[in-house]
Design an enzyme around this catalytic site. Sequence first.
Site, PDB file in Angstrom:
ATOM      1  N   ASN A  29       0.942   1.969  -8.066  1.00  0.00           N
ATOM      2  CA  ASN A  29       0.050   1.610  -6.891  1.00  0.00           C
ATOM      3  C   ASN A  29      -1.414   2.106  -7.021  1.00  0.00           C
ATOM      4  OD1 ASN A  29       0.858   4.420  -5.523  1.00  0.00           O
ATOM      5  ND2 ASN A  29       2.682   3.255  -5.391  1.00  0.00           N
ATOM      6  N   SER A  45       2.832  -3.356  -1.156  1.00  0.00           N
ATOM      7  CA  SER A  45       4.170  -3.046  -1.587  1.00  0.00           C
ATOM      8  C   SER A  45       4.911  -4.243  -2.360  1.00  0.00           C
ATOM      9  CB  SER A  45       5.064  -2.759  -0.402  1.00  0.00           C
ATOM     10  OG  SER A  45       6.064  -2.223  -0.833  1.00  0.00           O
ATOM     11  N   GLU A  76       3.678   3.993  -0.921  1.00  0.00           N
ATOM     12  CA  GLU A  76       3.161   5.593  -1.381  1.00  0.00           C
ATOM     13  C   GLU A  76       1.588   5.841  -0.773  1.00  0.00           C
ATOM     14  OE1 GLU A  76       4.952   7.634  -2.628  1.00  0.00           O
ATOM     15  OE2 GLU A  76       6.222   6.951  -4.160  1.00  0.00           O
ATOM     16  N   HIS A  97       4.162   4.921 -13.629  1.00  0.00           N
ATOM     17  CA  HIS A  97       5.342   5.620 -14.176  1.00  0.00           C
ATOM     18  C   HIS A  97       5.341   5.469 -15.827  1.00  0.00           C
ATOM     19  CE1 HIS A  97       7.786   4.374 -10.327  1.00  0.00           C
ATOM     20  NE2 HIS A  97       6.706   5.295  -9.917  1.00  0.00           N
TER      21      HIS A  97
HETATM   22 ZN   LIG Z   1       6.156   5.573  -8.073  1.00  0.00          ZN
END
Ligand SMILES: [Zn+2]
Length: 207
Positions: A29, A45, A76, A97
């Site tokens: 995000n 989201s 988040e 990530h």
């Molecule tokens: Zn994450």
Amino acid sequence: MRYPDLRKRVTAVARKAYDRGLVAATSGNYSQFDREAGLMVITPSGLDYGLMAPEDLVVLDLAGHVVEGDLPPSSEWRLHAHLYKMRRDIGGVAHTHSPYATAFATLDRPIPNLLIELQMFCGGAVNVAPFALPGSEELGEGAARTIGDRKAVLLSHHGAVAVGESVEDALKVAFWVEDAARIAHLALTIGQPRELEEVSKDLPAEY
Ligand SMILES: [Zn+2]
């Protein structure tokens, strides 16, 4: 619609991060903060990055009140809000990530300060914030506490967070962090690299 330009910029950053392999599926995000208005423009989201359009982004304040947007904001958003509240120099946040950085996070191991770019652009080793559930206040608090005055922090067993004056700066930091993690991984498979703090001790005094 508010913030047409910021919406485009944040969308472009999210797509670039996806295209360059910093996230899988819908994870990650990104946001940009308008400090004067106290509002952030954040990705929604769980929306496919291939389908995401600028109008899908969500405008909300740091308490989570949605000012504009049809979709729910990234789960988040609290992480982003904690960072904007803690440091006035932060105008953009990128949470990814990215695989090599996240591998260090799964070991609760900082990315060591081996590369000069990590020192110059991120402020040194990337430390690991304690484990907390995704989307929780604790996750945001821990990340804001652990990042200190640096440009990046790892989230235990989760991923990486990069910050900058803008969302584009934050993405650049995310790339530096992933590059540093990949090179650290390779270096650690070959031998026992010394961190820059150690190496610089050997420099002559005039440095
Ligand atoms: Zn994450």
